[in-house]
Write an enzyme that holds these catalytic residues in place. Structure first.
Site, PDB file in Angstrom:
ATOM      1  N   ASN A  95       0.827  -1.219   0.000  1.00 30.59           N
ATOM      2  CA  ASN A  95       0.000   0.000   0.000  1.00 30.59           C
ATOM      3  C   ASN A  95       0.858   1.265   0.000  1.00 30.59           C
ATOM      4  OD1 ASN A  95       0.810  -0.701   2.633  1.00 30.59           O
ATOM      5  ND2 ASN A  95      -0.828   0.495   3.549  1.00 30.59           N
ATOM      6  N   ASP A 305       0.652  -6.191  12.330  1.00 33.41           N
ATOM      7  CA  ASP A 305      -0.124  -5.407  11.361  1.00 33.41           C
ATOM      8  C   ASP A 305       0.213  -3.924  11.525  1.00 33.41           C
ATOM      9  OD1 ASP A 305      -1.801  -5.302   9.172  1.00 33.41           O
ATOM     10  OD2 ASP A 305      -3.594  -4.925  10.373  1.00 33.41           O
TER      11      ASP A 305
END
Length: 421
Positions: A95, A305
């Site tokens: 991303n 994460d």
């Protein structure tokens, strides 16, 4: 590098020195000797209180921003943060801006991180621009060094695209990562659908949004074969679905985040946007089910994460704030409150198997890839403990158990100051 680790308790089930306290001699990045006591004048002695060592930890999901979002995080500072947090290898999400969906982008990440102590494993986007419409150049990215393919926090709405991806990557033993969320059920939800959301007046994301997507992806996997990894599961029913798939012999693995193992949606009570994560924090019942799934190996690995988000995207009304929390710096201290040391180490090292990387072991003649830590110290996580450029930490003011002393890898060592005031 010429080091001797003094009085280190080894935690490595694959090593003959497992649970023994020994001295370890490391020369030019290689474990040269392991013995009850080693003395050599021209070597640097590394000594810490209650020193424990394990194989170096790997995080299967981190976001480092670069290229495109260097204001949130850079590759170099992200890798330094990982080292200070006990990780010697990280898988970097695609991303970025532009999205990591081609060979050149993979090579950029590999080249920028070359020779760092922490090894960077790029994840290539599954679809072009992570838009879910057309497959990206998967084979070219694999040849350039991509370890897997997935669109970060984006679910593939088109089932045929997911089917074709699972079929295509089998030609080169590729791994598909399928973030599982049915967007039409998520709608404009921002937190877990439940009592906490109702009390706060926030739109909810039902557990069903995750579970129905996982069920669909598992049906596709059963049809196509291949390898599928489902990241950051968060519900009790998701665990059961994956248990059933594994019982059928499907090649599926999954991860859970540190914050889903340790926090619940009760953490939302003060509208702190650092608690806005995807998938959302769930209920205590879900948290306990996830912990049991870690222990019985339904869940294969634990991830931080880690997702840095700039303050201008967090310092907003809860509905408008971006999803994401950083998690590298707090990972060990948070996990050590809810799991045994042996379980933590297993789940923080199993990612190598998932990503097809060589396992390490603490034995003479092997490369030194180690994490150094003390499991017994108690402290409170504070902003001064944040190394990331962005400060969006979900664990601020949370009590921690255990601290990282440093890491050794790639013939390099990184040690922490470890002064907590």
């Amino acid at each position: 590098m010429k080091l001797i680790l003094k009085k280190a308790k080894v935690l490595d089930a694959s090593s003959q020195y497992h649970k023994q306290t020994v001295d370890i001699k490391i020369t030019k990045g290689i474990i040269e000797d392991i013995a009850p006591e080693i003395t050599q004048n021209d070597y640097q002695n590394i000594e810490f209180d209650n020193l424990h060592i394990s194989n170096g930890w790997i995080d299967t999901s981190v976001c480092f921003g670069e290229p495109g979002f260097e204001d949130a995080e850079t590759l170099l500072n992200g890798l330094n943060t990982a080292a200070k947090s006990g990780f010697t290898q990280v898988a970097i999400q695609p991303n970025t801006k532009p999205i990591t969906d081609n060979q050149a982008q993979i090579e950029f990440i590999k080249n920028r991180s070359l020779h760092h102590l922490v090894e960077a494993f790029p994840i290539g986007a599954l679809t072009k621009k992570s838009e879910g419409l057309d497959l990206a150049d998967l084979y070219d990215m694999k040849n350039a060094g991509a370890v897997a393919f997935g669109d970060y926090n984006c679910s593939i709405a088109n089932a045929n695209i997911m089917k074709i991806a699972l079929q295509y990557v089998q030609d080169f033993n590729g791994l598909v990562i399928a973030f599982s969320q049915e967007d039409s059920l998520k709608g404009k939800g921002v937190v877990n659908e439940g009592v906490a959301a109702t009390h706060l007046g926030l739109k909810g994301i039902p557990s069903l949004a995750e579970e129905i997507a996982i069920a669909r992806n598992l049906f596709l996997l059963e049809y196509t074969g291949g390898k599928l990894h489902i990241p950051t599961i968060s519900t009790q029913k998701s665990v059961k679905l994956i248990q059933e798939a594994k019982a059928k012999g499907l090649h599926v693995t999954c991860s859970v985040s540190v914050h889903h193992l340790t926090l619940t949606d009760e953490k939302l009570s003060d509208f702190n946007t650092n608690t806005k994560v995807l998938p959302p924090l769930r209920t205590e019942q879900d948290r306990l089910a996830l912990l049991e799934a870690v222990k019985d190996n339904t869940i294969d690995c634990i991830t931080t994460d880690h997702h840095p988000v700039n303050i201008e995207y967090k310092n907003l009304e809860f509905d408008l704030a971006h999803f994401g929390t950083i998690g590298l710096e707090s990972a060990f201290g948070a996990l050590n409150k809810v799991l045994t040391l042996e379980c933590i180490i297993e789940k923080l090292t199993f990612g190598r198997t998932i990503l097809g990387k060589q396992k390490s072991s603490i034995k003479q003649g092997n490369l030194a890839n180690m994490t150094l830590f003390n499991p017994n110290t108690s402290w409170v996580f504070d902003t001064k403990n944040i190394i990331s450029k962005s400060k969006n930490a979900i664990f601020i003011n949370e009590p921690m158990q255990g601290e990282v002393y440093g890491v050794i890898n790639n013939n390099k060592i990184s040690l922490n100051n470890n002064e907590r005031k």
